[in-house]
Enzyme design. Structure first.
Site, mmCIF file in Angstrom:
data_model
loop_
_atom_site.group_PDB
_atom_site.id
_atom_site.type_symbol
_atom_site.label_atom_id
_atom_site.label_comp_id
_atom_site.label_asym_id
_atom_site.label_seq_id
_atom_site.Cartn_x
_atom_site.Cartn_y
_atom_site.Cartn_z
ATOM 1 N N ASP A 181 0.823 -1.208 0.000
ATOM 2 C CA ASP A 181 0.000 0.000 0.000
ATOM 3 C C ASP A 181 0.866 1.271 0.000
ATOM 4 O OD1 ASP A 181 -2.428 1.329 0.068
ATOM 5 O OD2 ASP A 181 -3.233 0.115 1.703
ATOM 6 N N ASP A 220 -10.166 3.685 -3.417
ATOM 7 C CA ASP A 220 -10.838 2.499 -2.854
ATOM 8 C C ASP A 220 -12.266 2.353 -3.355
ATOM 9 O OD1 ASP A 220 -8.500 2.392 -1.481
ATOM 10 O OD2 ASP A 220 -9.418 2.162 0.494
#
Ligand code: GLA
Length: 374
Positions: free
Chosen positions: A127, A184
């Site tokens: 990430d 997201d």
């Protein structure tokens, strides 16, 4: 090359968020087998953020699994996952902390890669949260790519950089196997529509060795779980659009719904072998696009055996008649050729067409066909 085809599997984040534990992972592994998902091609079981203690081991400097969530450690979990014929995935982050505030791999890349190898990991989602402002993101992905290449185990590098800093221009060179190109996903129609539309001009960047990751699937979540809670979820028609488009653009297929309660309709969709075949096609040619409006478009993807996959998506709020001209597919009238078309959702033959194909497409829906030229 570790990812010759778009990776398929399951990731914990969409449903479980920080509420993960050993029991959930073991039960999910069981379900992946029991429901026929492993045999349909879903092989990776990936544990996302929030799996570790809040501090590294003071003596070794290593990341340590949360003792309450994973009382038997991570190798135990990974051995179980492997015993089911599945592969095991872990999560970390280029920054000082993960997005949820757990210790991450900045300046610990080589040690952490070794730890993941010792856990038996086959896949690392990596990430982009809490990156020091002075650090260069591209160099940080190069570092972890090198750390994984030199850790003694084959581990797929799944970069999760949300499309910042034009990753499609440099991720392949940096050494990642797939990269998140969007923010997201949420379990809503608007979210999946905006994600796909944002990628329509970048589809040509995905191919063997580097896949464009449009995020984990929400199919079957129905407004439940971490990215579903408090949202109304999607309709079956919208979930069909999601799956058909992820397949057409050859995005990784990572299931996000709780497999312990998934409904039959969405399970069948996730196992649809014609759509999976489009996603996993060996030639991996990206589709070309005809825009029919802001949210409506036709995608055409050449398949390896001479066939073609064609989708028509109506992103509007009412039914629309959509069409495409064979001439635009390279089949002018003078070729004498047309398309024999099979509905990719149902497997039914819908007929033979020349010159033009028209069909009504429901609001937020997608028609998808596998076509033979003759
Ligand atoms: C970011 C990622 C998500 C998930 C969370 C975990 O938001 O984009 O996919 O991994 O972090 O904290």
């Amino acid at each position: 090359m570790l990812a010759k085809k778009p990776p398929m599997g399951f990731n914990t984040w969409n449903t479980f968020g920080e509420n993960i534990n050993e029991k959930i992972i073991l039960e999910t592994a069981d379900k992946m087998v029991e429901l026929g998902l492993r045999d349909a091609g879903y092989e990776y079981l990936v544990i996302d953020d929030c799996w570790s203690e809040h501090e590294r081991d003071p003596e070794t400097g290593r990341l340590v699994p949360d003792h309450v969530k994973f009382p038997n450690g991570m190798k135990y979990v990974s051995d179980y996952v492997h015993s089911k014929g599945l592969k095991f995935g872990m999560y970390s982050d280029v920054g000082v902390y993960t997005c949820a505030g757990y210790p991450a791999s900045f300046d610990h890349e080589f040690l952490d890669a070794k730890t993941f190898a010792d856990f038996g990991a086959d896949y690392l989602k990596y990430d982009y949260g809490y990156k020091p402002a002075s650090a260069n993101g591209e160099v940080l992905y190069r570092r972890m790519a090198q750390a994984l290449r030199n850790c003694g185990r084959d581990i797929v590098l799944s970069a999760c950089q949300w499309g910042c800093d034009d990753p499609h221009l440099w991720m392949r060179s940096a050494g990642a196997d797939l990269y998140r190109s969007t923010g997201d996903i949420e379990d809503t129609w608007e979210s999946l529509r905006n994600i796909i539309v944002s990628q329509l001009d970048k589809l040509c960047c995905a191919g063997p060795g580097l896949w464009n990751d449009t995020d984990m699937l929400t199919i079957g979540m129905r407004g439940r779980g971490n990215v579903g809670e408090g949202r109304k979820g999607c309709t079956d028609t919208e979930y069909e659009t999601e799956f058909a488009l992820w397949c057409m653009i050859q995005a990784p297929l990572m299931i996000g719904a709780d497999l312990r309660g998934i409904d039959d309709v969405n399970l069948a969709l996730l196992k649809n072998e014609r759509l999976i075949r489009i996603n996993q096609d060996e030639d991996a040619r990206p589709p070309y696009v005809f825009r029919h409006g802001e949210y409506s478009f036709v995608l055409v993807k050449l398949l390896s055996d001479g066939e073609m996959a064609i989708s028509m998506t109506n992103g509007n709020d009412g039914e629309r008649h959509m069409c495409f001209f064979m001439e635009d597919l390279g089949l002018p009238v003078s070729s004498g050729l047309g398309l024999d078309m099979t509905d990719a959702f149902t497997g039914e033959n819908v007929g033979y067409f020349k010159e033009i194909f028209r069909a009504p497409v429901p609001a937020h829906g997608t028609k998808c066909y596998i076509c033979t030229v003759r």
